[in-house]
Design a protein around this motif. Structure first.
Motif, mmCIF file in Angstrom:
data_model
loop_
_atom_site.group_PDB
_atom_site.id
_atom_site.type_symbol
_atom_site.label_atom_id
_atom_site.label_comp_id
_atom_site.label_asym_id
_atom_site.label_seq_id
_atom_site.Cartn_x
_atom_site.Cartn_y
_atom_site.Cartn_z
ATOM 1 N N ALA A 167 -27.910 29.835 9.872
ATOM 2 C CA ALA A 167 -26.672 30.012 10.626
ATOM 3 C C ALA A 167 -26.683 31.352 11.360
ATOM 4 C CB ALA A 167 -25.470 29.922 9.687
ATOM 5 N N LEU A 168 -27.070 32.403 10.666
ATOM 6 C CA LEU A 168 -27.096 33.710 11.325
ATOM 7 C C LEU A 168 -28.140 33.755 12.430
ATOM 8 C CD1 LEU A 168 -25.283 34.540 8.837
ATOM 9 C CD2 LEU A 168 -26.193 36.829 9.240
ATOM 10 N N ASP A 169 -29.305 33.176 12.179
ATOM 11 C CA ASP A 169 -30.329 33.123 13.232
ATOM 12 C C ASP A 169 -29.787 32.407 14.471
ATOM 13 O OD1 ASP A 169 -32.327 34.505 11.869
ATOM 14 O OD2 ASP A 169 -33.181 32.695 10.983
ATOM 15 N N SER A 170 -29.038 31.310 14.252
ATOM 16 C CA SER A 170 -28.530 30.523 15.376
ATOM 17 C C SER A 170 -27.528 31.301 16.215
ATOM 18 C CB SER A 170 -27.890 29.229 14.858
ATOM 19 O OG SER A 170 -26.622 29.483 14.254
ATOM 20 N N ALA A 171 -26.842 32.272 15.604
ATOM 21 C CA ALA A 171 -25.828 33.052 16.323
ATOM 22 C C ALA A 171 -26.398 34.317 16.946
ATOM 23 C CB ALA A 171 -24.690 33.414 15.380
ATOM 24 N N GLY A 172 -27.709 34.529 16.789
ATOM 25 C CA GLY A 172 -28.331 35.707 17.389
ATOM 26 C C GLY A 172 -28.454 36.886 16.459
ATOM 27 N N PHE A 173 -28.487 36.625 15.150
ATOM 28 C CA PHE A 173 -28.651 37.683 14.149
ATOM 29 C C PHE A 173 -29.880 37.356 13.300
ATOM 30 C CE2 PHE A 173 -24.118 37.401 15.108
ATOM 31 C CZ PHE A 173 -23.805 38.727 15.400
ATOM 32 N N PRO A 174 -31.081 37.713 13.775
ATOM 33 C CA PRO A 174 -32.316 37.359 13.062
ATOM 34 C C PRO A 174 -32.372 38.029 11.680
ATOM 35 C CG PRO A 174 -32.775 38.100 15.302
ATOM 36 C CD PRO A 174 -31.352 38.437 15.021
ATOM 37 N N PRO B 146 -14.553 45.656 13.043
ATOM 38 C CA PRO B 146 -14.430 44.433 13.832
ATOM 39 C C PRO B 146 -15.647 43.531 13.691
ATOM 40 C CG PRO B 146 -15.023 46.270 15.251
ATOM 41 C CD PRO B 146 -14.813 46.849 13.877
ATOM 42 N N ALA B 147 -15.426 42.234 13.916
ATOM 43 C CA ALA B 147 -16.525 41.276 13.896
ATOM 44 C C ALA B 147 -17.468 41.528 15.072
ATOM 45 C CB ALA B 147 -15.968 39.853 13.954
ATOM 46 N N LEU B 148 -18.744 41.240 14.844
ATOM 47 C CA LEU B 148 -19.762 41.435 15.869
ATOM 48 C C LEU B 148 -19.863 40.199 16.757
ATOM 49 C CD1 LEU B 148 -22.531 42.957 13.569
ATOM 50 C CD2 LEU B 148 -21.096 44.218 15.196
ATOM 51 N N ALA B 149 -20.046 40.420 18.046
ATOM 52 C CA ALA B 149 -20.259 39.309 18.971
ATOM 53 C C ALA B 149 -21.689 38.814 18.843
ATOM 54 C CB ALA B 149 -19.977 39.746 20.403
ATOM 55 N N GLY B 150 -21.861 37.495 18.902
ATOM 56 C CA GLY B 150 -23.189 36.909 18.837
ATOM 57 C C GLY B 150 -23.808 36.779 20.210
ATOM 58 N N GLY B 151 -24.853 35.981 20.294
ATOM 59 C CA GLY B 151 -25.560 35.829 21.551
ATOM 60 C C GLY B 151 -24.717 35.238 22.659
ATOM 61 N N ASP B 152 -23.691 34.441 22.305
ATOM 62 C CA ASP B 152 -22.821 33.834 23.321
ATOM 63 C C ASP B 152 -21.596 34.682 23.632
ATOM 64 O OD1 ASP B 152 -21.390 33.552 21.003
ATOM 65 O OD2 ASP B 152 -21.080 31.383 21.162
ATOM 66 N N LEU C 169 -16.708 34.301 16.669
ATOM 67 C CA LEU C 169 -16.575 33.177 15.740
ATOM 68 C C LEU C 169 -17.692 32.191 16.030
ATOM 69 C CD1 LEU C 169 -15.042 31.696 13.496
ATOM 70 C CD2 LEU C 169 -13.594 30.671 15.280
ATOM 71 N N HIS C 170 -18.487 31.910 15.027
ATOM 72 C CA HIS C 170 -19.680 31.085 15.189
ATOM 73 C C HIS C 170 -19.572 29.836 14.328
ATOM 74 C CE1 HIS C 170 -20.901 34.973 16.720
ATOM 75 N NE2 HIS C 170 -20.728 35.491 15.513
ATOM 76 N N ALA C 171 -20.349 28.821 14.665
ATOM 77 C CA ALA C 171 -20.341 27.568 13.910
ATOM 78 C C ALA C 171 -21.766 27.083 13.702
ATOM 79 C CB ALA C 171 -19.527 26.514 14.653
ATOM 80 N N TYR C 172 -21.981 26.499 12.497
ATOM 81 C CA TYR C 172 -23.302 25.955 12.182
ATOM 82 C C TYR C 172 -23.138 24.897 11.102
ATOM 83 C CZ TYR C 172 -28.253 25.723 10.875
ATOM 84 O OH TYR C 172 -29.530 25.290 10.612
ATOM 85 N N GLN C 173 -23.573 23.681 11.391
ATOM 86 C CA GLN C 173 -23.540 22.564 10.442
ATOM 87 C C GLN C 173 -22.181 22.429 9.738
ATOM 88 O OE1 GLN C 173 -26.932 22.641 7.791
ATOM 89 N NE2 GLN C 173 -28.386 22.273 9.458
ATOM 90 N N GLY C 174 -21.119 22.524 10.525
ATOM 91 C CA GLY C 174 -19.773 22.318 9.989
ATOM 92 C C GLY C 174 -19.115 23.544 9.402
ATOM 93 N N PHE C 175 -19.830 24.664 9.322
ATOM 94 C CA PHE C 175 -19.255 25.912 8.804
ATOM 95 C C PHE C 175 -18.936 26.852 9.954
ATOM 96 C CE2 PHE C 175 -21.870 24.418 5.220
ATOM 97 C CZ PHE C 175 -20.906 24.417 4.218
ATOM 98 N N ARG C 176 -17.798 27.528 9.842
ATOM 99 C CA ARG C 176 -17.451 28.594 10.781
ATOM 100 C C ARG C 176 -17.674 29.928 10.077
ATOM 101 N NH1 ARG C 176 -11.463 27.346 12.003
ATOM 102 N NH2 ARG C 176 -11.594 27.024 9.767
ATOM 103 N N PHE C 177 -18.196 30.894 10.811
ATOM 104 C CA PHE C 177 -18.498 32.166 10.170
ATOM 105 C C PHE C 177 -18.392 33.301 11.177
ATOM 106 C CE2 PHE C 177 -22.487 30.617 11.844
ATOM 107 C CZ PHE C 177 -23.199 31.742 12.243
ATOM 108 N N ALA C 178 -18.276 34.514 10.629
ATOM 109 C CA ALA C 178 -18.262 35.737 11.426
ATOM 110 C C ALA C 178 -19.176 36.751 10.760
ATOM 111 C CB ALA C 178 -16.840 36.288 11.543
ATOM 112 N N VAL C 179 -19.675 37.680 11.560
ATOM 113 C CA VAL C 179 -20.631 38.681 11.086
ATOM 114 C C VAL C 179 -20.048 40.067 11.345
ATOM 115 C CG1 VAL C 179 -22.992 39.550 11.279
ATOM 116 C CG2 VAL C 179 -22.531 37.102 11.615
ATOM 117 N N PHE C 180 -20.136 40.935 10.337
ATOM 118 C CA PHE C 180 -19.535 42.262 10.407
ATOM 119 C C PHE C 180 -20.566 43.331 10.047
ATOM 120 C CE2 PHE C 180 -16.366 39.167 9.259
ATOM 121 C CZ PHE C 180 -15.251 39.498 10.013
ATOM 122 N N PRO C 181 -20.429 44.519 10.597
ATOM 123 C CA PRO C 181 -21.244 45.631 10.085
ATOM 124 C C PRO C 181 -20.896 45.887 8.618
ATOM 125 C CG PRO C 181 -20.094 46.233 12.123
ATOM 126 C CD PRO C 181 -19.508 44.939 11.663
#
Length: 328
Positions: free
Chosen positions: A18-25, A85-91, A95-107
């Motif tokens: 999920a994180l890889d898909s949002a631009g967080f390798p 604050p939440a980090l923006a992904g590649g798009d 707020l990101h989504a992967y296989q039915g889950f919504r998630f956010a990434v923070f420092p």
């Protein structure tokens, strides 16, 4: 109907993908952090410091409500306040989504729990909350609900009484005690009158405050709602009335440096505490089919637990009939 096991498919591979898909390798490091409502993990990155990923409980918040929270925290950070604050992904979205889950990434935010019996810490915390509320008062939430008697008292009470969590021998006592308690809650709100409502942290207790060399940071705005300012103050108070009054005095000394406090809201301290007690029991009940909850709260269906809740709410009813807490 909400899935009774909403996180059963949230495997380590799913989390990392999920994180890889949002631009967080990711580099494969993953550690679960303490959370029941959502699922939260510290995750190592291929480059840079680890991040914290929050996977939102399906069905709880709408996308619009989550993005409103993200926007508020971003406003605070842009006002040079210590919020994360939440980090923006590649798009470009937070707020990101992967296989039915919504998630956010923070420092990742480090820090330690502060000692709220220290007068200087209380005043500094009050200054932070005053600045946060000054930003929170600029505009209302549109998608997130407020703190009110219906949502935090009447609805969870009805759910508890309807779904068989309360042992038979305490069912009538709980029904009667909560009815009297909510009557007093309404009287407290009537005495306070029309008070301003603003965007709040909403769950401002010691566990959501991290202290660093730069001072306090508020984390986890997941319960952010519209409500009276006192909601973010009363949960920092502890002890007897005299001690809480002393603590409140120091909090308000810092708070009013940046934002005015309406003393009528002091009528709401014990009412809001009562609503939180009822809401907390209802929250556990509504999540009971999530396997994490019976494991974390094994005492929830025991007679002893409900005996304590009846006594606690009886005491709260008496406290709400007393004069309001005043700062010292």
């Amino acid at each position: 109907m909400m899935n009774a096991t909403p996180y059963s498919k949230l495997t380590p591979d799913c989390i990392l993908n999920a994180l890889d898909s949002a631009g967080f390798p990711c580099d494969g490091r993953l550690a679960a952090l303490n959370s029941y409502e959502n699922r939260v993990y510290q995750i190592g990155m291929e480059e840079g410091l680890p991040v914290v990923a929050k996977f939102y409980r399906p069905g709880r918040w709408s996308d619009a409500a989550i993005l409103e929270e993200h926007g508020f925290v971003r406003e605070l950070a842009e006002s040079e306040l210590p919020a994360v604050p939440a980090l923006a992904g590649g798009d470009g979205s937070t707020l990101h989504a992967y296989q039915g889950f919504r998630f956010a990434v923070f420092p990742r935010q480090g820090g330690y729990a502060p000692e709220f019996n220290d007068d200087a810490i209380l005043e500094r915390m009050g200054r932070l909350l005053g600045r946060i509320h000054a930003v929170g008062a600029l505009r209302p939430y549109q998608a997130r609900p407020g703190i009110d008697i219906a949502g935090f008292g009447e609805e969870p009470r009805a759910y508890l009484l309807a779904h068989g969590f309360i042992p038979t021998e305490f069912r009538d006592a709980y029904r009667d005690t909560t009815e009297r308690a909510l009557e007093q809650v309404r009287r407290c709100f009537e005495r306070a009158g029309e008070v301003a409502r603003l965007r709040l942290h909403g769950d401002c207790y010691a566990g959501n405050v991290l202290w660093t060399g730069d001072g306090p940071h508020l984390v986890d705005f997941d319960d952010s709602r519209m409500g009276p300012a006192i909601q973010d103050l009363w949960m920092l108070l502890s002890g007897d009335r005299i001690e809480m009054g002393r603590q409140l005095g120091h909090l308000l000394a810092g708070y009013e440096t940046f934002f005015d406090f309406d003393p009528r809201e002091l009528h709401l301290v014990e009412a809001l505490r009562t609503l939180r007690m009822i809401h907390y029991a209802g929250w556990i009940a509504r999540r009971w089919e999530d396997p994490a909850f019976p494991q974390a709260f094994p005492w929830f269906e025991s007679p002893g637990y409900w005996h304590e809740r009846v006594l606690e709410l009886h005491e709260q009813t008496a406290r709400m009939a007393e004069p309001p807490l005043w700062s010292i």
